[in-house]
Design a protein around this motif. Sequence first.
Motif, mmCIF file in Angstrom:
data_model
loop_
_atom_site.group_PDB
_atom_site.id
_atom_site.type_symbol
_atom_site.label_atom_id
_atom_site.label_comp_id
_atom_site.label_asym_id
_atom_site.label_seq_id
_atom_site.Cartn_x
_atom_site.Cartn_y
_atom_site.Cartn_z
ATOM 1 N N UNK A 115 -7.044 32.854 36.455
ATOM 2 C CA UNK A 115 -5.595 32.699 36.609
ATOM 3 C C UNK A 115 -5.266 31.521 37.521
ATOM 4 N N UNK A 116 -6.060 31.342 38.573
ATOM 5 C CA UNK A 116 -5.828 30.237 39.511
ATOM 6 C C UNK A 116 -5.988 28.893 38.810
ATOM 7 N N UNK A 117 -7.050 28.755 38.028
ATOM 8 C CA UNK A 117 -7.280 27.485 37.329
ATOM 9 C C UNK A 117 -6.158 27.212 36.326
ATOM 10 N N UNK A 118 -5.736 28.233 35.595
ATOM 11 C CA UNK A 118 -4.619 28.049 34.645
ATOM 12 C C UNK A 118 -3.359 27.582 35.363
ATOM 13 N N UNK A 119 -3.040 28.221 36.480
ATOM 14 C CA UNK A 119 -1.824 27.847 37.231
ATOM 15 C C UNK A 119 -1.919 26.412 37.745
ATOM 16 N N UNK A 120 -3.090 26.039 38.250
ATOM 17 C CA UNK A 120 -3.264 24.680 38.776
ATOM 18 C C UNK A 120 -3.185 23.644 37.659
ATOM 19 N N UNK A 121 -3.765 23.957 36.492
ATOM 20 C CA UNK A 121 -3.681 23.036 35.353
ATOM 21 C C UNK A 121 -2.233 22.878 34.902
ATOM 22 N N UNK A 122 -1.513 23.996 34.820
ATOM 23 C CA UNK A 122 -0.100 23.943 34.420
ATOM 24 C C UNK A 122 0.725 23.090 35.375
ATOM 25 N N UNK A 123 0.383 23.170 36.669
ATOM 26 C CA UNK A 123 1.116 22.415 37.693
ATOM 27 C C UNK A 123 0.569 20.994 37.872
ATOM 28 N N UNK A 124 -0.491 20.656 37.134
ATOM 29 C CA UNK A 124 -1.160 19.354 37.222
ATOM 30 C C UNK A 124 -1.611 19.038 38.648
ATOM 31 N N UNK A 125 -2.182 20.051 39.295
ATOM 32 C CA UNK A 125 -2.711 19.921 40.655
ATOM 33 C C UNK A 125 -4.112 20.551 40.639
ATOM 34 N N UNK A 126 -5.017 19.952 39.893
ATOM 35 C CA UNK A 126 -6.344 20.528 39.716
ATOM 36 C C UNK A 126 -7.305 20.105 40.828
ATOM 37 N N UNK A 127 -8.292 20.940 41.117
ATOM 38 C CA UNK A 127 -9.302 20.564 42.114
ATOM 39 C C UNK A 127 -10.192 19.444 41.573
ATOM 40 N N UNK A 128 -10.793 18.687 42.481
ATOM 41 C CA UNK A 128 -11.689 17.613 42.062
ATOM 42 C C UNK A 128 -13.091 18.144 41.741
ATOM 43 N N UNK A 129 -13.390 19.343 42.242
ATOM 44 C CA UNK A 129 -14.699 19.952 42.019
ATOM 45 C C UNK A 129 -14.553 21.457 42.270
ATOM 46 N N UNK A 130 -15.391 22.265 41.605
ATOM 47 C CA UNK A 130 -15.371 23.701 41.787
ATOM 48 C C UNK A 130 -16.796 24.170 42.069
#
Length: 86
Positions: free
Chosen positions: A68-83
């Motif tokens: 859910x966190x990754x989906x929300x970040x992708x939707x907001x276009x604020x993705x992490x640089x690495x996981x």
Amino acid sequence: HTFPTRRSSDLESMERYLLVARSITHAQQMMKVLDRAGIRTRVLRASAELTGRGCGYTLEVAERNYAAAIRRLQDAQVEPVKIVRR
């Protein structure tokens, strides 16, 4: 007299993911998006070996909230640089 037992938080009791941010500002932006979605996070300092450059910041997310966190970040276009999984 008995005292209620403390329950471990989600972040302490299970696998976690570290979402690496470019900067403290990027970490704060990700945290704001996830906070609005009701996803608990914790900001941590990251070592240079984790970030691949100088010291940086990560957001710690419980495994059960990861997708859910990754989906929300992708939707907001604020993705992490690495996981990184911990």
